[in-house]
Scaffold this active site. Sequence first.
Site, PDB file in Angstrom:
ATOM      1  N   GLU B 284      86.372  79.452 -23.150  1.00 12.82           N
ATOM      2  CA  GLU B 284      86.672  80.237 -21.950  1.00 12.82           C
ATOM      3  C   GLU B 284      87.991  80.995 -22.110  1.00 12.82           C
ATOM      4  O   GLU B 284      88.104  82.154 -21.714  1.00 12.82           O
ATOM      5  CB  GLU B 284      86.741  79.293 -20.744  1.00 12.82           C
ATOM      6  CG  GLU B 284      86.495  79.963 -19.415  1.00 12.82           C
ATOM      7  CD  GLU B 284      86.281  78.927 -18.305  1.00 12.82           C
ATOM      8  OE1 GLU B 284      85.137  78.516 -18.105  1.00 12.82           O
ATOM      9  OE2 GLU B 284      87.266  78.525 -17.663  1.00 12.82           O
ATOM     10  N   GLU B 287      87.395  83.885 -24.334  1.00 10.88           N
ATOM     11  CA  GLU B 287      86.655  84.901 -23.589  1.00 10.88           C
ATOM     12  C   GLU B 287      87.597  85.682 -22.666  1.00 10.88           C
ATOM     13  O   GLU B 287      87.533  86.914 -22.583  1.00 10.88           O
ATOM     14  CB  GLU B 287      85.545  84.220 -22.778  1.00 10.88           C
ATOM     15  CG  GLU B 287      84.528  85.195 -22.211  1.00 10.88           C
ATOM     16  CD  GLU B 287      83.486  84.500 -21.330  1.00 10.88           C
ATOM     17  OE1 GLU B 287      83.508  83.261 -21.206  1.00 10.88           O
ATOM     18  OE2 GLU B 287      82.664  85.226 -20.751  1.00 10.88           O
ATOM     19  N   CYS B 310      82.863  76.017 -14.599  1.00 10.24           N
ATOM     20  CA  CYS B 310      82.673  74.594 -14.898  1.00 10.24           C
ATOM     21  C   CYS B 310      81.905  73.867 -13.818  1.00 10.24           C
ATOM     22  O   CYS B 310      81.393  72.788 -14.050  1.00 10.24           O
ATOM     23  CB  CYS B 310      84.019  73.890 -15.028  1.00 10.24           C
ATOM     24  SG  CYS B 310      85.047  74.632 -16.260  1.00 10.24           S
ATOM     25  N   SER B 330      82.768  83.512 -16.356  1.00 10.48           N
ATOM     26  CA  SER B 330      82.730  83.205 -17.788  1.00 10.48           C
ATOM     27  C   SER B 330      81.339  82.691 -18.140  1.00 10.48           C
ATOM     28  O   SER B 330      80.707  81.998 -17.351  1.00 10.48           O
ATOM     29  CB  SER B 330      83.772  82.128 -18.082  1.00 10.48           C
ATOM     30  OG  SER B 330      83.476  81.500 -19.307  1.00 10.48           O
ATOM     31  N   LYS B 369      75.968  67.790 -10.598  1.00  9.59           N
ATOM     32  CA  LYS B 369      75.790  67.636 -12.046  1.00  9.59           C
ATOM     33  C   LYS B 369      74.402  67.099 -12.369  1.00  9.59           C
ATOM     34  O   LYS B 369      73.864  67.352 -13.443  1.00  9.59           O
ATOM     35  CB  LYS B 369      76.863  66.701 -12.617  1.00  9.59           C
ATOM     36  CG  LYS B 369      78.255  67.323 -12.651  1.00  9.59           C
ATOM     37  CD  LYS B 369      78.425  68.293 -13.798  1.00  9.59           C
ATOM     38  CE  LYS B 369      79.748  69.034 -13.705  1.00  9.59           C
ATOM     39  NZ  LYS B 369      79.814  70.189 -14.619  1.00  9.59           N
ATOM     40  N   GLU B 372      72.441  70.158 -12.373  1.00 11.71           N
ATOM     41  CA  GLU B 372      72.793  70.999 -13.524  1.00 11.71           C
ATOM     42  C   GLU B 372      72.096  70.505 -14.792  1.00 11.71           C
ATOM     43  O   GLU B 372      71.557  71.290 -15.573  1.00 11.71           O
ATOM     44  CB  GLU B 372      74.315  71.009 -13.720  1.00 11.71           C
ATOM     45  CG  GLU B 372      74.769  71.944 -14.837  1.00 11.71           C
ATOM     46  CD  GLU B 372      76.258  71.818 -15.147  1.00 11.71           C
ATOM     47  OE1 GLU B 372      76.750  70.677 -15.271  1.00 11.71           O
ATOM     48  OE2 GLU B 372      76.934  72.852 -15.261  1.00 11.71           O
ATOM     49  N   GLU B 377      67.486  76.059 -18.685  1.00 11.90           N
ATOM     50  CA  GLU B 377      68.134  76.627 -19.866  1.00 11.90           C
ATOM     51  C   GLU B 377      68.939  75.593 -20.649  1.00 11.90           C
ATOM     52  O   GLU B 377      69.399  75.873 -21.750  1.00 11.90           O
ATOM     53  CB  GLU B 377      69.015  77.825 -19.472  1.00 11.90           C
ATOM     54  CG  GLU B 377      70.174  77.527 -18.535  1.00 11.90           C
ATOM     55  CD  GLU B 377      69.811  77.617 -17.052  1.00 11.90           C
ATOM     56  OE1 GLU B 377      68.630  77.409 -16.719  1.00 11.90           O
ATOM     57  OE2 GLU B 377      70.715  77.890 -16.244  1.00 11.90           O
ATOM     58  N   CYS B 514      87.269  68.216  -8.340  1.00 12.15           N
ATOM     59  CA  CYS B 514      86.369  67.086  -8.628  1.00 12.15           C
ATOM     60  C   CYS B 514      86.873  65.757  -8.064  1.00 12.15           C
ATOM     61  O   CYS B 514      86.087  64.858  -7.797  1.00 12.15           O
ATOM     62  CB  CYS B 514      86.174  66.953 -10.125  1.00 12.15           C
ATOM     63  SG  CYS B 514      85.752  68.512 -10.898  1.00 12.15           S
TER      64      CYS B 514
END
Lengths: 162, 591
Positions: B284, B287, B310, B330, B369, B372, B377, B514
């Site tokens: 990141e 990037e 994230c 990102s 999560k 996720e 993908e 978090c």
Amino acid sequence: MSHIKIKLHENQLQFIKDTCKEFNYEPGELINILHKLQDKFGYLPSEVQEVVANELKIPTAKVFGVVTFYSYFTMVPKGKYPINICLGTACYVRGAEKILDEFKKQLNIKVGESTPDSKFSLNCLRCVGACGLAPVVMIGEKTYGRVAPDDVKKILSEYQND
Amino acid sequence: METVNITINNIQLEVPKSTTILQAARMINIEIPTLCHMKLEDFCIENKPAGCRICMVDVKGRRNLVPSCVTECTEGMVIETSSPRIINARRTVLELILSDHPFECLICPKNGKCDLQSLAQELGVREIRYTGEQSTYRMDTSQAIIRNPDKCIMCRRCELMCNTVQTCGVLSAVNRGFMSVVAPAFEQNLDHSPCTYCGQCVAVCPTAALTEVDQTSKLIQALADPDKVVVVQTAPAVRVTLGEEFGMKPGTIVTGKMVTALKRLGFDYVFDTDFAADLTIMEEGTELLNRLTKYLNGDKSVNLPILTSCCPAWVNFFEKNFPDLIDIPSTAKSPQQMFGAIAKNYFAKQLNIPREKLVVVSVMPCVAKKYEAQREEFRVNNDPDVNISITTRELATLIKQTVQDFNSLPESDFDRPLGESTGAGAIFGTTGGVIEAAVRTAYELYTKKPLPKIEFEELRGMDWIRKATVDFDGLKLNIGIAHGLGNARKLLEEIQAGKSEFHAIEIMACPGGCIGGGGQPQHHGKSEIIRARQKAIYEEDRRLPLRKSHENPYITKLYEEYLGHPMSELSHELLHTEYFQKQPEIIIEND
């Protein structure tokens, strides 16, 4: 993740958008907007609520919350002849519940539903201001007074040939 | 400041005007029980619909009892908080609530942590004098969150979090009277709603009306399977909260004990998401520098600001609410998914086993999560990079079943190679942490000079939206930070309007980041707990010998041996992702 798809006719979509615009996209006008849309469409299907939410930039869940809170709003299309049974105090004590049961039996539908041919829909309301005629039944704009359970069949037969 | 004089239970006191009776009582240690009320002081979040009627008190001169959570003190007010009339009223209200609540406490996921249960205990309810109809609703099991409306007490806390704080607008009270329930639009499933799975509804639910999808049984099965190699990664925010489940003070760091407990649970390798956080920074950060360099060289097509990626709830949020902006964040995967990709592709090869034989488990402070890990993908031939994701709470349950006394466990170190990390990875757990970690690395890569000062106080804190300018040896980098999706929305609207002054923005969906995640031990409305966790995160950073991601020797080795360099072709394949537009679509039907 499902992709929600809203299907509407172009003129319906335009009417909803115009109505929201007419009320300045004001979230506080939600109830007035829903009234106008229900007058136009006869009911408020989920598609209509999605578009209203989108136009007013408020959550669809909030619109749905309002639609389900007020008994005036309905998500079920009304029949060609909407039947309203008054369950106000005067009508109730004069036996309105038996009249309601008879309509349910004759039409084989529950309150809030429509017959499969969309001819009749059945709803209750509280006092139409004709307590002297209790119990009162309204079909569309027509009022029936001092209705007895035995009259129900006859009343419905008036609409048989329509 | 204008004040008023009041009397509570014969104690006279002076309080600022507009203080509620509840606040005033607590100032002098008078307990008024509450249920629907919740105040997260540090975040200015207060839920007080005055719906539960538990906090009723008697105000002299008023005929009816009043709810203390919303009634403001006025001059000369005389208040009684525990007369027989009040106690009786509270008990009656609670019995009525309980008369429409399933008696499943023994097998309820909230058993022992339920606010309704605690209140019944506090008020000493021993019988329920009322019986009546019980509400029955459909259970809704989504990819991350379970809704069980039968257990809903209509406190509306979830509605506040979902609408006011997160601005997701998924949950609303629908229907009326006895039929009323908190639900998504059209009482659809959460999976068909704009839900981001942030889990803040779960974090504040007083009962088990909203809980996470429990994956502990699946995990126990995997651990017992002799054909599988099971590895675990633990998120940065778990080690500073897990202790709370074992009665430790909020903010206690239990990294070493947690590793020991995980080893005893039978994991073959105990690794660290912090390692993947360091890797995230490499990708990141690079990037960011690439985009920035292009921009400074006059390439106007480049997308700035760059947004961190994230947080899975945040990714969901922009995919569903800002589909026009999906090119801005990102492309770096989250640390959980980077870890999964490296474990399944690099580590499995080192072990010389096929990826399907490796079970990757993550312990996360988060319920999103879970979702996720299931995204299409992030799987190869239907084998997900992360197989099982459990929350801090679920880990605590597992430890309690296996370990006799967590508090006295010896400490162990993470395994190598995917367990080595720096302080930069550790601070990912708090709002401001990801961007500080990125700045530490980006500064040194860009200026080729060592950082003069490693800690960026200007990026820290708990304010909803923070702004800071970091001097990259002459290049002034404008950084924005937001936590809470409602605040993220504000920064995104600025970008849409072309008014954003930032080069980089960090977003975390949960209040505090978090450490305040939906999978963390219940805070029961005490925001000081989240503050203590934040302090612990920074302490963990200071404790570590290496504090910059690019100094992690195992990260260097990973690039040398396998990936090549940040943003390399293989990095793109394994560590970067793409985003999808997920807004409702209006289809025009023709006659």
